[in-house]
Scaffold this motif. Structure first.
Motif, PDB file in Angstrom:
ATOM      1  N   THR A  33       0.950  -0.712  -0.623  1.00 42.87           N
ATOM      2  CA  THR A  33       0.309   0.061   0.119  1.00 42.87           C
ATOM      3  C   THR A  33       0.535   1.135   0.056  1.00 42.87           C
ATOM      4  O   THR A  33       1.230   1.364   0.709  1.00 42.87           O
ATOM      5  CB  THR A  33      -0.774   0.279   1.128  1.00 42.87           C
ATOM      6  N   PHE A  34       0.803   2.327  -0.754  1.00 44.32           N
ATOM      7  CA  PHE A  34       1.244   3.530  -0.967  1.00 44.32           C
ATOM      8  C   PHE A  34       0.026   4.578  -0.987  1.00 44.32           C
ATOM      9  O   PHE A  34      -0.464   5.356  -1.766  1.00 44.32           O
ATOM     10  CB  PHE A  34       1.994   3.662  -2.114  1.00 44.32           C
ATOM     11  N   HIS A  35      -0.750   4.425   0.172  1.00 48.74           N
ATOM     12  CA  HIS A  35      -1.863   5.869   0.002  1.00 48.74           C
ATOM     13  C   HIS A  35      -1.451   7.505   0.810  1.00 48.74           C
ATOM     14  O   HIS A  35       0.080   7.365   1.287  1.00 48.74           O
ATOM     15  CB  HIS A  35      -2.688   5.479   1.463  1.00 48.74           C
ATOM     16  N   SER A  36      -2.287   7.978  -0.010  1.00 52.11           N
ATOM     17  CA  SER A  36      -1.531   9.433   0.355  1.00 52.11           C
ATOM     18  C   SER A  36      -3.322  10.105   0.511  1.00 52.11           C
ATOM     19  O   SER A  36      -4.234   9.086   0.960  1.00 52.11           O
ATOM     20  CB  SER A  36      -1.486  10.413  -1.338  1.00 52.11           C
ATOM     21  N   ALA A  37      -3.209  11.467   0.983  1.00 54.70           N
ATOM     22  CA  ALA A  37      -4.231  12.352   0.684  1.00 54.70           C
ATOM     23  C   ALA A  37      -5.961  12.147   0.258  1.00 54.70           C
ATOM     24  O   ALA A  37      -6.714  11.490   0.869  1.00 54.70           O
ATOM     25  CB  ALA A  37      -4.085  13.691   1.635  1.00 54.70           C
ATOM     26  N   ASN A  38      -5.170  11.767  -1.019  1.00 56.47           N
ATOM     27  CA  ASN A  38      -6.058  11.598  -2.571  1.00 56.47           C
ATOM     28  C   ASN A  38      -6.736  10.729  -2.322  1.00 56.47           C
ATOM     29  O   ASN A  38      -7.217  10.368  -3.763  1.00 56.47           O
ATOM     30  CB  ASN A  38      -5.911  13.056  -3.053  1.00 56.47           C
ATOM     31  N   TRP A  39      -5.177   9.448  -2.465  1.00 54.66           N
ATOM     32  CA  TRP A  39      -5.501   8.275  -3.535  1.00 54.66           C
ATOM     33  C   TRP A  39      -4.738   6.876  -2.407  1.00 54.66           C
ATOM     34  O   TRP A  39      -3.799   7.376  -1.433  1.00 54.66           O
ATOM     35  CB  TRP A  39      -4.394   7.857  -4.756  1.00 54.66           C
TER      36      TRP A  39
END
Length: 126
Positions: A33-39
Motif C-alpha cells: 500500500t502507498f496511500h496519500s491524502a487523495n489516493w
C-alpha cells in the motif's frame, strides 16, 4: 513485458468502499500500500513503477457505468473464494459463480463494489 500498468478508479464514497478493497485487493495480489491524502494505492509485489497497481480516489460525482475490470483466477476454487469474500466485505454478486456459455470452460463470478463499479473473476481453460 506485461504492458499493464495501473487502474485509476473513481468511487463516490471512499470511506464506504475502503473496507471492501482492503480485503479484496490483497487477495488479488495487490499487497503493498502507498496511500496519500487523495489516493489509496494497492500495488503488486516489487518496486514501483515496475509493478501493476490499483489506485482509488473519491469523486462525489462519479457514476458507475457498464465498464468492467476482469481478473484471472488459477482455478474454480479461487473464483468461489473471491465470490465469498465479495459478499463478506459488502460487495454484490451480479451472477455466478458458475460456468458461462462464453466457452465450455468459462467459470466466473460477476460482482460490484459498494459504489457500483463492476468486476469479474474468471478461470478459463484454453
Amino acid at each position: 513485458m506485461n504492458k499493464f500498468s495501473h487502474i485509476d478508479l473513481r468511487v463516490h464514497d471512499l470511506q464506504r468502499v475502503m473496507p471492501f478493497y482492503e480485503k479484496l485487493l490483497p487477495e488479488l495480489g495487490f499487497t503493498q500500500t502507498f496511500h496519500s491524502a487523495n489516493w489509496r494505492v494497492f500495488a503488486a509485489e516489487g518496486k514501483l513503477p515496475d509493478v501493476p497497481y490499483f489506485a482509488i480516489t473519491e469523486d462525489k460525482e462519479h457514476q458507475p457505468n457498464s465498464n468492467l475490470i476482469g481478473f484471472w483466477a488459477k482455478d474454480h476454487a479461487e473464483v468461489d473464494q473471491i465470490a465469498k469474500l465479495v459478499q463478506e466485505c459488502g460487495g454484490t454478486i451480479n451472477d455466478g459463480p458458475r460456468l458461462f456459455p462464453i466457452s465450455p470452460t468459462y467459470y466466473a463470478v460477476y460482482f460490484k463494489d459498494p459504489c457500483g463499479n463492476k468486476y469479474e473473476m474468471v478461470h478459463r481453460l484454453n
